[in-house]
Write a protein that holds these residues in place. Structure first.
Motif, short mmCIF file in Angstrom:
data_model
loop_
_atom_site.label_atom_id
_atom_site.label_comp_id
_atom_site.label_asym_id
_atom_site.label_seq_id
_atom_site.Cartn_x
_atom_site.Cartn_y
_atom_site.Cartn_z
N ALA A 61 0.83 -1.08 0.21
CA ALA A 61 0.43 0.26 0.11
C ALA A 61 0.82 1.19 -0.23
O ALA A 61 2.02 0.92 0.51
N GLY A 62 0.31 1.90 -0.33
CA GLY A 62 1.29 3.41 -1.03
C GLY A 62 0.27 3.92 -1.21
O GLY A 62 -0.54 4.49 -2.31
N THR A 63 1.47 5.59 -2.33
CA THR A 63 0.68 6.67 -3.29
C THR A 63 1.57 6.60 -3.98
O THR A 63 2.56 6.12 -4.31
N PHE A 64 0.99 6.12 -5.26
CA PHE A 64 1.86 5.78 -6.51
C PHE A 64 0.69 7.13 -7.84
O PHE A 64 -0.15 8.14 -7.57
N THR A 79 -2.97 10.73 -9.15
CA THR A 79 -3.17 9.94 -7.87
C THR A 79 -3.27 9.33 -7.50
O THR A 79 -5.09 9.31 -7.05
N LEU A 80 -2.75 8.46 -6.89
CA LEU A 80 -3.30 7.13 -6.86
C LEU A 80 -3.14 6.33 -5.48
O LEU A 80 -1.97 5.95 -5.05
N VAL A 81 -4.22 6.37 -4.20
CA VAL A 81 -3.57 6.00 -2.97
C VAL A 81 -3.89 4.57 -2.36
O VAL A 81 -5.18 4.81 -2.44
N LEU A 82 -3.37 3.56 -2.52
CA LEU A 82 -3.83 2.77 -2.21
C LEU A 82 -3.99 2.08 -0.60
O LEU A 82 -2.17 2.56 -0.24
N ASN A 83 -4.74 2.04 -0.31
CA ASN A 83 -4.64 2.42 1.49
C ASN A 83 -5.17 0.59 1.88
O ASN A 83 -5.43 -0.25 0.97
N PRO A 84 -4.05 0.02 3.41
CA PRO A 84 -3.61 -0.88 3.42
C PRO A 84 -5.05 -1.82 3.93
O PRO A 84 -4.67 -2.64 3.64
N ASP A 85 -6.25 -1.18 3.91
CA ASP A 85 -7.22 -1.61 4.15
C ASP A 85 -8.61 -2.35 2.96
O ASP A 85 -9.45 -2.55 3.53
N GLY A 86 -7.71 -1.97 2.24
CA GLY A 86 -8.26 -2.42 0.28
C GLY A 86 -8.69 -1.70 -0.34
O GLY A 86 -9.69 -1.89 -1.13
N SER A 87 -8.52 -0.06 0.63
CA SER A 87 -9.32 0.52 -0.64
C SER A 87 -8.46 1.49 -0.39
O SER A 87 -7.59 1.73 -0.50
N PHE A 131 -3.87 -2.32 -13.33
CA PHE A 131 -2.97 -2.07 -13.44
C PHE A 131 -1.61 -3.14 -13.13
O PHE A 131 -1.85 -4.29 -11.58
N ALA A 132 -0.62 -3.11 -13.95
CA ALA A 132 0.24 -4.21 -13.93
C ALA A 132 1.10 -3.88 -13.11
O ALA A 132 1.40 -2.65 -12.73
N ILE A 133 1.83 -4.96 -11.93
CA ILE A 133 3.13 -4.24 -10.34
C ILE A 133 3.96 -4.92 -11.62
O ILE A 133 4.14 -6.03 -11.29
N THR A 134 4.46 -3.69 -11.45
CA THR A 134 6.34 -3.37 -12.12
C THR A 134 7.08 -4.02 -11.45
O THR A 134 8.34 -4.76 -12.07
N SER A 135 7.02 -3.57 -10.09
CA SER A 135 7.73 -3.43 -9.06
C SER A 135 7.40 -2.91 -8.01
O SER A 135 6.27 -2.19 -7.66
N GLN A 136 8.11 -3.16 -6.81
CA GLN A 136 7.72 -2.09 -5.37
C GLN A 136 8.16 -0.95 -5.44
O GLN A 136 6.70 -0.32 -5.34
N GLN A 137 7.53 -0.47 -6.51
CA GLN A 137 8.12 1.37 -6.65
C GLN A 137 7.33 1.99 -7.74
O GLN A 137 7.15 2.92 -7.97
N GLN A 138 6.73 0.75 -8.82
CA GLN A 138 5.94 1.04 -9.71
C GLN A 138 4.95 0.12 -10.58
O GLN A 138 5.22 -0.77 -10.44
N ILE A 139 3.85 1.14 -10.92
CA ILE A 139 2.89 -0.04 -11.66
C ILE A 139 2.69 0.98 -12.75
O ILE A 139 2.37 2.11 -13.06
N ASP A 154 3.80 5.81 -21.98
CA ASP A 154 4.28 5.02 -20.93
C ASP A 154 2.90 5.46 -20.02
O ASP A 154 2.62 6.75 -19.88
N TYR A 155 2.34 4.34 -19.24
CA TYR A 155 0.97 4.16 -18.32
C TYR A 155 1.96 3.75 -17.02
O TYR A 155 0.57 3.58 -16.57
N SER A 156 2.80 4.44 -16.91
CA SER A 156 3.66 4.24 -15.65
C SER A 156 2.71 4.80 -14.35
O SER A 156 3.23 5.83 -14.35
N LEU A 157 3.05 4.50 -13.08
CA LEU A 157 2.50 5.39 -11.76
C LEU A 157 3.88 4.81 -11.21
O LEU A 157 4.23 3.91 -10.91
N SER A 158 4.70 5.83 -10.40
CA SER A 158 5.46 5.36 -9.17
C SER A 158 5.14 5.93 -7.75
O SER A 158 4.61 6.47 -7.63
N ARG A 159 5.78 4.81 -7.08
CA ARG A 159 5.40 5.40 -5.89
C ARG A 159 5.64 6.53 -5.27
O ARG A 159 7.55 7.06 -5.66
N GLN A 160 5.32 7.03 -3.96
CA GLN A 160 5.60 8.59 -3.50
C GLN A 160 6.10 8.75 -1.88
O GLN A 160 5.18 7.25 -1.64
#
Length: 163
Positions: A61-64, A79-87, A131-139, A154-160
């Motif tokens: 979970a985190g912000t991409f 800006t996509l925020v993936l919350n730890p509770d699944g929201s 979204f494909a999980i490219t790495s811990q830092q990018q989707i 480029d359709y990637s989002l990076s972890r902030q």
């Protein structure tokens, strides 16, 4: 041997052959606790592979964020925020356009052998996003069928960094 007895003998052989038991199916191996332990997320740039059961949603979970291509504007700031509770919460701002940002929320799940994320919006008038999980830092955003965009853009989002 007479013909009727020969025919009866042949039928008996065929009947016995048809009753032959099927070979037993191979036993299913149950993985050990060590094999099913949680898998660490792969560092950026390395191939990502695990199973859904071992995926650590809270750890991922985190912000991409990033700028995705747009057909009729310079780009869409996401800006996509993936919350730890699944929201999740997502904000989209179309560059060079006046008006408020588009905001949506819903739930996110991991699927396809922990290779992609599905965003299921609370608004049922909106479609799910993948979204494909490219790495811990990018989707990377996928199309509705779960395939990468054919455009080569480029359709990637990076972890902030966490605040």
């Amino acid at each position: 041997m007479t013909k009727p007895l020969l025919a009866l003998a042949c039928l008996t052989v065929f009947a016995l052959a048809a009753c032959k038991p099927e070979p037993a199916e191979p036993a299913v191996e149950v993985p050990t606790a060590a094999e099913t332990a949680a898998v660490d997320i792969t560092p950026a740039g390395e191939a990502f592979s695990s199973d859904n059961a071992g995926f650590d949603m809270k750890g991922f979970a985190g912000t991409f964020s990033g700028t995705l291509p747009c057909a009729d504007c310079p780009g869409i700031d996401i800006t996509l925020v993936l919350n730890p509770d699944g929201s999740y919460d997502i904000t989209e701002v179309y560059q060079d356009e006046q008006g408020p940002a588009m905001e949506m929320d819903g739930t996110w799940t991991v699927e396809a052998n922990a290779q992609q994320i599905r965003l299921d919006p609370n608004s049922k008038s909106e479609q799910d996003r993948l979204f494909a999980i490219t790495s811990q830092q990018q989707i990377t955003q996928l199309d509705l069928e779960g395939k990468p965009a054919e455009s080569g853009l480029d359709y990637s989002l990076s972890r902030q960094p966490a605040n």
